[in-house]
Design a protein around this motif. Structure first.
Motif, short mmCIF file in Angstrom:
data_model
loop_
_atom_site.label_atom_id
_atom_site.label_comp_id
_atom_site.label_asym_id
_atom_site.label_seq_id
_atom_site.Cartn_x
_atom_site.Cartn_y
_atom_site.Cartn_z
N LEU A 134 0.82 -1.20 0.00
CA LEU A 134 0.00 0.00 0.00
C LEU A 134 0.87 1.26 0.00
O LEU A 134 0.54 2.24 -0.68
N VAL A 135 1.97 1.24 0.74
CA VAL A 135 2.86 2.40 0.76
C VAL A 135 3.44 2.65 -0.64
O VAL A 135 3.47 3.78 -1.12
N VAL A 136 3.88 1.59 -1.30
CA VAL A 136 4.43 1.74 -2.66
C VAL A 136 3.36 2.26 -3.61
O VAL A 136 3.61 3.17 -4.43
N ALA A 137 2.16 1.71 -3.51
CA ALA A 137 1.07 2.16 -4.39
C ALA A 137 0.72 3.62 -4.15
O ALA A 137 0.48 4.39 -5.10
N GLU A 138 0.69 4.04 -2.89
CA GLU A 138 0.38 5.43 -2.57
C GLU A 138 1.51 6.36 -3.02
O GLU A 138 1.25 7.48 -3.48
N ALA A 139 2.75 5.91 -2.91
CA ALA A 139 3.86 6.71 -3.41
C ALA A 139 3.69 6.99 -4.89
O ALA A 139 3.84 8.14 -5.35
N VAL A 140 3.36 5.96 -5.65
CA VAL A 140 3.15 6.12 -7.09
C VAL A 140 1.98 7.07 -7.37
O VAL A 140 2.07 7.96 -8.22
N ARG A 141 0.90 6.91 -6.62
CA ARG A 141 -0.28 7.75 -6.84
C ARG A 141 0.02 9.22 -6.58
O ARG A 141 -0.36 10.09 -7.38
N TYR A 142 0.70 9.51 -5.49
CA TYR A 142 0.97 10.92 -5.18
C TYR A 142 2.00 11.52 -6.13
O TYR A 142 1.91 12.70 -6.49
N ILE A 143 2.97 10.72 -6.55
CA ILE A 143 3.95 11.21 -7.51
C ILE A 143 3.29 11.46 -8.86
O ILE A 143 3.56 12.46 -9.53
N ARG A 144 2.38 10.59 -9.25
CA ARG A 144 1.75 10.71 -10.57
C ARG A 144 0.69 11.82 -10.61
O ARG A 144 0.63 12.58 -11.58
N TYR A 145 -0.12 11.94 -9.58
CA TYR A 145 -1.30 12.81 -9.66
C TYR A 145 -1.26 14.07 -8.80
O TYR A 145 -2.09 14.96 -8.99
N PHE A 146 -0.34 14.17 -7.85
CA PHE A 146 -0.37 15.28 -6.90
C PHE A 146 0.86 16.19 -6.98
O PHE A 146 1.08 17.00 -6.10
N GLY A 147 1.68 16.04 -8.02
CA GLY A 147 2.85 16.90 -8.14
C GLY A 147 3.87 16.68 -7.05
O GLY A 147 4.52 17.63 -6.60
N VAL A 148 4.02 15.44 -6.60
CA VAL A 148 4.95 15.11 -5.52
C VAL A 148 6.28 14.64 -6.11
O VAL A 148 6.32 13.83 -7.03
N GLY A 149 7.37 15.17 -5.56
CA GLY A 149 8.70 14.74 -5.97
C GLY A 149 9.33 13.78 -4.99
O GLY A 149 10.13 12.92 -5.36
N VAL A 150 8.97 13.92 -3.71
CA VAL A 150 9.48 13.03 -2.65
C VAL A 150 8.31 12.65 -1.74
O VAL A 150 7.60 13.52 -1.23
N TYR A 151 8.12 11.35 -1.57
CA TYR A 151 7.05 10.82 -0.72
C TYR A 151 7.68 9.90 0.32
O TYR A 151 8.57 9.10 0.00
N ALA A 152 7.24 10.02 1.56
CA ALA A 152 7.77 9.14 2.60
C ALA A 152 6.70 8.87 3.65
O ALA A 152 5.93 9.76 4.01
#
Length: 260
Positions: free
Chosen positions: A85-103
């Motif tokens: 779920l963490v990996v999936a959410e990282a991808v989602r926020y990077i793809r759709y929310f303009g995120v460069g770093v997710y943790a």
């Protein structure tokens, strides 16, 4: 989006790289970057870089092998939760929310914030100036635009998370921490902090002036927001949080309009 995961392993009983490799392989390509020569025969498929290799050499080895859209890195002494779920959410926020770093959150780290002072991006997800680099996901465009670090002057890797954050900010991308997930991490390190701080300064001084200035902005905002520096007055905390959120969001918007 294609995800590549990297586990950094070194000698010590607290490491559990083989377990992490199994966990992450279920969700993305996974490579163990190993600095424990005692494990060469037991895990011949790992990327073995020698006992003398510290974080920066591991970081460089991972970057040399990265050719995907999302870079995920975890230290071998971290215990994550809900990896898929963490990996999936990282991808989602990077793809759709303009995120460069997710943790995800980490139960012991140097960047502890009061969430009332942070900009809320989504439920449980907040913008931060810096996040711990023991478990994080980074957009490919940030990785590809991050300068390489010379391990002869910075062996321990301190300052890399600020440099990566500065590159993300330069490109108008957000850094976020997802407080819905908390990973476990030991409360100590096995090296001298004085050396690490000297190397951090060396790293910063080696950068292009514009990136160095951005990195100093990251450091300054982080210092203003970490818990030890937050005012005890609740009203002061709210006012300061609003100011920080407004100024950061204005800069991000401006850079998105201007382009990278």
């Amino acid at each position: 989006m294609r995800v590549q995961g990297f586990v950094f392993n070194w000698p010590g009983k607290k490491q559990h790289a083989a377990t992490l490799e199994k966990l992450f392989k279920q969700h993305c390509e996974t490579t163990v970057i190993n600095s424990d020569d005692g494990l060469r025969l037991r895990h011949p498929h790992w990327q073995h870089i020698g006992n003398d290799a510290y974080f920066t050499d591991q970081w460089k080895a991972a970057l040399d092998r990265f050719d995907a859209d999302v870079f995920v890195h975890i230290q071998a002494d971290v215990w994550p939760e809900k990896v898929g779920l963490v990996v999936a959410e990282a991808v989602r926020y990077i793809r759709y929310f303009g995120v460069g770093v997710y943790a995800p959150n980490v139960n012991f780290n140097a960047h502890v914030y009061n969430r009332n002072t942070l900009a809320k991006l989504d439920k449980g997800v907040y913008e931060v100036p810096a996040t711990d680099c023991c478990f994080w996901a980074i957009a490919g465009e940030v990785i590809r635009n991050t300068p390489r670090v010379d391990s002869r002057t910075n062996k321990l890797g301190w300052g890399i998370e600020y440099m990566v954050g500065a590159v993300a900010w330069q490109r108008g991308l957000r850094l976020v921490r997802d407080y819905r997930f908390t990973a476990g991490h030991p409360k100590f390190s096995g090296y001298g902090h004085e050396q690490a701080l000297r190397e951090w300064a060396e790293l910063k001084n080696s950068l292009d002036p514009a990136l160095k200035a951005e990195m100093e902005l990251v450091e300054k905002e982080r210092e203003s927001l970490i818990v030890k520096n937050v005012s005890r007055n609740p009203l002061d905390r709210v006012v300061k949080g609003v100011r920080n959120r407004a100024s950061r969001q204005a800069v991000i918007l401006q850079r998105r309009l201007m382009g990278p």
